[in-house]
Design an enzyme around this catalytic site. Sequence first.
Site, PDB file in Angstrom:
ATOM      1  N   ARG A 240       4.391 -27.683  12.142  1.00 54.80           N
ATOM      2  CA  ARG A 240       3.253 -28.246  12.628  1.00 54.80           C
ATOM      3  C   ARG A 240       3.327 -28.212  14.239  1.00 54.80           C
ATOM      4  O   ARG A 240       1.977 -28.314  14.676  1.00 54.80           O
ATOM      5  CB  ARG A 240       3.255 -29.718  12.525  1.00 54.80           C
ATOM      6  CG  ARG A 240       3.544 -30.173  11.033  1.00 54.80           C
ATOM      7  CD  ARG A 240       2.442 -29.542  10.018  1.00 54.80           C
ATOM      8  NE  ARG A 240       2.566 -29.754   8.602  1.00 54.80           N
ATOM      9  CZ  ARG A 240       1.966 -29.547   7.743  1.00 54.80           C
ATOM     10  NH1 ARG A 240       1.402 -28.381   8.023  1.00 54.80           N
ATOM     11  NH2 ARG A 240       2.126 -29.793   6.401  1.00 54.80           N
ATOM     12  N   HIS A 241       3.877 -28.050  14.878  1.00 54.60           N
ATOM     13  CA  HIS A 241       4.136 -28.255  16.537  1.00 54.60           C
ATOM     14  C   HIS A 241       5.006 -26.977  16.928  1.00 54.60           C
ATOM     15  O   HIS A 241       6.171 -27.191  17.219  1.00 54.60           O
ATOM     16  CB  HIS A 241       4.779 -29.626  16.698  1.00 54.60           C
ATOM     17  CG  HIS A 241       4.639 -30.099  18.104  1.00 54.60           C
ATOM     18  ND1 HIS A 241       5.346 -29.731  19.156  1.00 54.60           N
ATOM     19  CD2 HIS A 241       3.690 -31.005  18.657  1.00 54.60           C
ATOM     20  CE1 HIS A 241       4.985 -30.189  20.267  1.00 54.60           C
ATOM     21  NE2 HIS A 241       3.953 -30.852  19.989  1.00 54.60           N
TER      22      HIS A 241
END
Length: 674
Positions: free
Chosen positions: A560-561
């Site tokens: 996600r990051h």
Amino acid sequence: MNDGTTRDHGEGVLAFDGEAFDPVGTPSIPAPSAPVAVVPKAARPAAFAQAPHRTVPVAGQHNPLRDIRIAVTEAHRAHLDAHTRVQHAILRAAGTAPAPLRSLTVAPVTVAAEGAFKPLARANRRTLDRAALESLSHGDVAAVFGMDYHQAEANPEVRVAADSPLVLTAITDIDVRGGALSHGRLRARFDGDATTAAVQAVETFAVYAGLHLCLVDATLTAAPPSRLETGSTELDVVVTQIDLVPRPHLTAEVIAGDGRSISVTVTVTEKPGSAIGPGTGGTLDHWTGRIGHGGERVLLNEFHMAHLAHGDQGIALGPEFAHFTGHRSTRLPTGGLLLVDRISRFDGTRGVLDSSASYDSEYDSPADSWYYADSANNSVPHFVYMETSLQAALLMGLYVGPTLTAPDQTLSLRNLGGTATVLRQVDLRDKTIAQSSRLLSTTMLPGSSLQTFDYTLSVDGEAFYRGETMFGYFSDEALGNQTGLDAGRTKPTWRETNVSSAVRTIDIAARRNASGARLCSRGTLALLDQIDVVDGGGDHGVGYLHAVRRIDPDDWFFARHFHLDPVIPGSLGVETAIQAVQEWMLDAGFDSGMADPQFMIPADIDFTWKYRGQFLPTDRQCELEVHIKTVERRTDSVIVTVDASLWKPGLRIYELTDLAVELADNPTPNGALA
């Protein structure tokens, strides 16, 4: 947000992550995540009272092949129904509905999985009669679903059954969290051609989910499906894929009452020549079709956020950014960590780096969001405050164009620190967070640049959170010269310099897995399994906590990051420290005598963080120490304030000052109104 020092992976070339857009194919179903290991529980000293656990109630021509297909699809449909019922039963049994904030009633909700698609609007109806369907066929979406779907003069040709007579007679149920995958489900009745009905049913769900709201002049386009031959007049639509990239679209399995099924994909497509980016010539001078929470016309919307997270940078921020697509560059997080939705006002100018700018943004926080269920807090966990505010701040700082000054150089954005204060405690379920931010300065340096911001977050017109922060854009060379918080020197933990201190262990995993356990961080937010405690230890002589968390390259947050640039969000490092303090408070018996204890983020305490490094998938472990600073007992609550640090192997990179946790007794148990 991510936090800065060097990383050593090369560039990839990929237009967007996730599954490739296939208008006729059937997407794969992701495998379930691995279970959390249970750690044996350690004994607690008699001096610390253990609070008891409190359980929260919380018919056609005969054809052998066709017969086989019917049997398979009927079995599949039964499996979907059973799976959904089991999911709901598990959620009810686990009591996953979040505890209410003081004096507020929280209705039970079906929790969205982390990464689940967030509809662009929500309607307060689950059924549609023939009259409502006829309104949708005329394009009167807001008249059917409410003013959240209002687009003024935009999208005049978005309608159900635009290319064929309306054959749907009723929608008997529609649920954005229905189906085995929780992507959505719709049940319909029809009179006429089954294939036409299947397309119209999927179109109805697309409009219900608000997929058209992020474009200004679009139509609904269905990929030509195979024929659905059935004698039934009922359809069960199970959404299997839904996303905004590369264009808003969904794919669903449409199952007739006799088990026959087809796959249908509907895409929201802009008309030729219709603008879809943030503007032309680097300005925000046209409307994107979206209307904000306050009725204003939005300049950047969820479509642009999704593209900035994992799609086409040119669509997200304008053609000047298109060459960054597919390469490691500054992006927003994806999935459940994307916590900014819309930009409604911006008074800066691209390319003008020596002046300030102000802007307004919005983030919707649905009550079914994954973080409410997974947090031990009664409302949003602390990391949501940090992420939504920092993401909105950096977004328009990036838009101004500091990375455009060196288009052939990889410049990575890193948050360097800040200070923030909760102004008042508020339950954010089903609220829209409005943020006003200011870009205060941009300083250009050789191989890097720095930007400073301040921001205020409000809900229902009243401020509840305020902060200031600094971001830096760094070349790979500049990042490579960073040396953590201690100028490259090895700083030992307090425990390493006090080896003779008596240590006891709090077994978090065992408590989390105990039947009826509450006030636990779970699922994606289960960041710790155990902590070691030195009673009366630490820099302030009040108590000391130490934990080591193994870093797994497959940890959910790396996906996600960020896209092509995996690092642990700094806000989750802060969240890890908070969880250690929460477990220590329960272990110390601070909830004793409370009828309905709840964790909160206390108001009026300035929290400061400093980042000088990042945790990569290859870092093996994260080490945490927490120094208990003060314990303040009030009439109906206890507030603990701490200082903390986090280490990657050999380097201290996070420093947290005056991080505070409150454990309070709800004055109205069970969430009843006062």
